[in-house]
Motif scaffolding. Structure first.
Motif, mmCIF file in Angstrom:
data_model
loop_
_atom_site.group_PDB
_atom_site.id
_atom_site.type_symbol
_atom_site.label_atom_id
_atom_site.label_comp_id
_atom_site.label_asym_id
_atom_site.label_seq_id
_atom_site.Cartn_x
_atom_site.Cartn_y
_atom_site.Cartn_z
ATOM 1 N N GLY A 210 28.998 44.729 40.039
ATOM 2 C CA GLY A 210 29.173 43.850 38.889
ATOM 3 C C GLY A 210 30.587 43.774 38.353
ATOM 4 O O GLY A 210 31.077 42.696 38.021
ATOM 5 N N SER A 211 31.276 44.901 38.248
ATOM 6 C CA SER A 211 32.584 44.902 37.588
ATOM 7 C C SER A 211 33.669 44.393 38.536
ATOM 8 O O SER A 211 33.705 44.760 39.710
ATOM 9 C CB SER A 211 32.937 46.312 37.106
ATOM 10 O OG SER A 211 33.180 47.171 38.182
ATOM 11 N N TYR A 212 34.543 43.556 38.027
ATOM 12 C CA TYR A 212 35.654 43.034 38.822
ATOM 13 C C TYR A 212 36.941 42.961 37.999
ATOM 14 O O TYR A 212 37.928 42.353 38.421
ATOM 15 C CB TYR A 212 35.311 41.646 39.375
ATOM 16 C CG TYR A 212 35.034 40.615 38.303
ATOM 17 C CD1 TYR A 212 36.039 39.791 37.820
ATOM 18 C CD2 TYR A 212 33.764 40.480 37.767
ATOM 19 C CE1 TYR A 212 35.786 38.852 36.827
ATOM 20 C CE2 TYR A 212 33.491 39.548 36.771
ATOM 21 C CZ TYR A 212 34.510 38.742 36.315
ATOM 22 O OH TYR A 212 34.257 37.821 35.327
ATOM 23 N N LEU A 213 36.924 43.600 36.814
ATOM 24 C CA LEU A 213 38.099 43.651 35.945
ATOM 25 C C LEU A 213 38.331 45.102 35.524
ATOM 26 O O LEU A 213 37.386 45.890 35.434
ATOM 27 C CB LEU A 213 37.881 42.797 34.688
ATOM 28 C CG LEU A 213 37.737 41.289 34.863
ATOM 29 C CD1 LEU A 213 37.370 40.656 33.531
ATOM 30 C CD2 LEU A 213 39.024 40.690 35.414
ATOM 31 N N VAL A 231 32.513 54.960 49.023
ATOM 32 C CA VAL A 231 32.952 53.895 49.921
ATOM 33 C C VAL A 231 33.268 52.667 49.090
ATOM 34 O O VAL A 231 32.551 52.357 48.126
ATOM 35 C CB VAL A 231 31.860 53.579 50.968
ATOM 36 C CG1 VAL A 231 32.255 52.392 51.837
ATOM 37 C CG2 VAL A 231 31.596 54.808 51.837
ATOM 38 N N VAL A 232 34.336 51.963 49.435
ATOM 39 C CA VAL A 232 34.745 50.751 48.711
ATOM 40 C C VAL A 232 34.974 49.635 49.713
ATOM 41 O O VAL A 232 35.150 49.885 50.905
ATOM 42 C CB VAL A 232 36.029 51.002 47.887
ATOM 43 C CG1 VAL A 232 35.808 52.100 46.855
ATOM 44 C CG2 VAL A 232 37.207 51.352 48.783
ATOM 45 N N GLU A 241 41.303 46.261 40.420
ATOM 46 C CA GLU A 241 40.315 45.469 39.700
ATOM 47 C C GLU A 241 39.086 46.239 39.199
ATOM 48 O O GLU A 241 38.435 45.782 38.262
ATOM 49 C CB GLU A 241 39.832 44.324 40.609
ATOM 50 C CG GLU A 241 40.947 43.379 41.041
ATOM 51 C CD GLU A 241 40.473 42.337 42.037
ATOM 52 O OE1 GLU A 241 39.326 42.445 42.519
ATOM 53 O OE2 GLU A 241 41.251 41.424 42.356
ATOM 54 N N ALA A 242 38.725 47.341 39.827
ATOM 55 C CA ALA A 242 37.464 48.020 39.494
ATOM 56 C C ALA A 242 37.684 49.015 38.361
ATOM 57 O O ALA A 242 38.275 50.077 38.557
ATOM 58 C CB ALA A 242 36.905 48.733 40.721
ATOM 59 N N LYS A 279 31.294 50.891 45.961
ATOM 60 C CA LYS A 279 31.866 50.046 44.920
ATOM 61 C C LYS A 279 32.546 48.839 45.554
ATOM 62 O O LYS A 279 33.399 48.991 46.419
ATOM 63 C CB LYS A 279 32.875 50.842 44.075
ATOM 64 C CG LYS A 279 33.635 49.988 43.058
ATOM 65 C CD LYS A 279 32.699 49.268 42.117
ATOM 66 C CE LYS A 279 33.373 48.072 41.450
ATOM 67 N NZ LYS A 279 32.384 47.200 40.791
ATOM 68 N N SER A 280 32.145 47.659 45.110
ATOM 69 C CA SER A 280 32.695 46.419 45.649
ATOM 70 C C SER A 280 33.191 45.520 44.526
ATOM 71 O O SER A 280 32.534 45.386 43.493
ATOM 72 C CB SER A 280 31.622 45.673 46.453
ATOM 73 O OG SER A 280 32.078 44.404 46.858
#
Length: 302
Positions: A210-213, A231-232, A241-242, A279-280
């Protein structure tokens, strides 16, 4: 122009997972050029692009985000080949490819028998998280938590209809949702961690998409600090960004050198146990993977 229904008819989730998996292997092999995502107007407009160098095909996606608008996200995806272009609804592609990458990570990191899922979030990305996990694991139970009980109930009803073999229930709190599961999927825009590390089972895999900021955080920093494997999608992207990764690194709880990129992990699978995290923030290679399938479905090959 392929609309949302066209995208869904052309690309089932099982195919999306396999295509995204292969794209990350190609990324790790150095077969993509992926510029940093462009962000404008307070991150309300995003532009993502990638070029697959062996085929000389490119994808360009633009998204416009407006919280409070329905739909919140609008956008267009263009896949370019020597033969021409495919233009598609970017919102549907984004939901599909974001689900697919969670499916790839779950298949890599979750126990083979994983059957219990906690879904945190009820927005546009949520249902595809369930579809992706169901594509790679024998899913039997789903706990849904969202800030709006009405939206959570509506999502639960839709999931029950789509997956009649799965028991879907609502959780009153995020901590209750994650207490007894094998996999957790976080798909929210939260700026504070959704649960505490002690709320989780000792063996669980967590996907956070969900997070991208930098201001957003779905995961507690203690989870990133103690997980057996983090893992990313791409180290440089998550460090920019994360929010949860940035916070954990700045607090001295996470060594960025221990982050493993998904493509690398697919080529050399890590030994996993205990709690694992994926985390993506989203990469354009995922969009390229879905766009390639759309091109094949419309008879346009590289």
């Amino acid at each position: 122009m392929l609309d949302a229904d066209d995208v869904r008819r052309a690309v089932p989730m099982t195919a999306a997972v396999e295509a995204v998996r292969e794209a990350f292997r190609e990324l790790a092999a150095g077969r993509f050029e992926v510029p940093q995502r462009l962000s404008f107007a307070g991150s309300t407009t995003l532009v993502m692009t990638a070029c697959h160098t062996p085929s000389s095909t490119t994808v360009v996606k633009t998204l416009n985000l407006a919280p409070g608008r329905t739909p919140m996200i609008l956008g267009t995806l263009v896949w370019n080949t020597a033969a021409g272009q495919v233009v598609a609804d970017a919102v549907e592609v984004t939901a599909l490819r974001t689900g697919a990458v969670s499916g790839v990570a779950t298949d890599l990191l979750a126990p083979p028998s994983a059957s219990r899922l906690a879904l945190l979030g009820t927005g546009a990305q949520a249902a595809d998280q369930v579809r992706a996990v169901a594509a790679v694991r024998p899913l039997r139970h789903v706990s849904v938590f969202g800030r709006s009980s009405v939206r959570a109930q509506g999502l639960a009803d839709r999931l029950s209809a789509e997956f009649p073999e799965v028991t879907v229930r609502l959780a009153r709190h995020a901590s209750a949702a994650v207490a007894d599961v094998d996999v957790v999927c976080c798909a929210t825009s939260s700026d504070t961690p959704l649960f505490g590390v002690d709320d989780l089972p000792e063996r669980v895999h967590v996907n956070a998409i969900g997070s991208y900021l930098p201001s957003m955080r779905e995961l507690p920093p203690e989870l990133l600090a103690t997980a057996g494997c983090v893992v990313v999608d791409q180290v440089g992207a998550v460090l920019e960004e994360a929010g949860e990764v940035i916070h954990a690194v700045d607090a001295g709880l996470l060594d960025p050198g221990k982050l493993i990129e998904l493509g690398t992990a697919l080529r050399r699978p890590p030994v996993v146990g205990g709690r694992t995290v994926f985390k993506s923030v989203g990469l354009a290679v995922q969009d390229w993977a879905i766009a390639r399938l759309l091109g094949e479905a419309t008879g346009m090959r590289p």
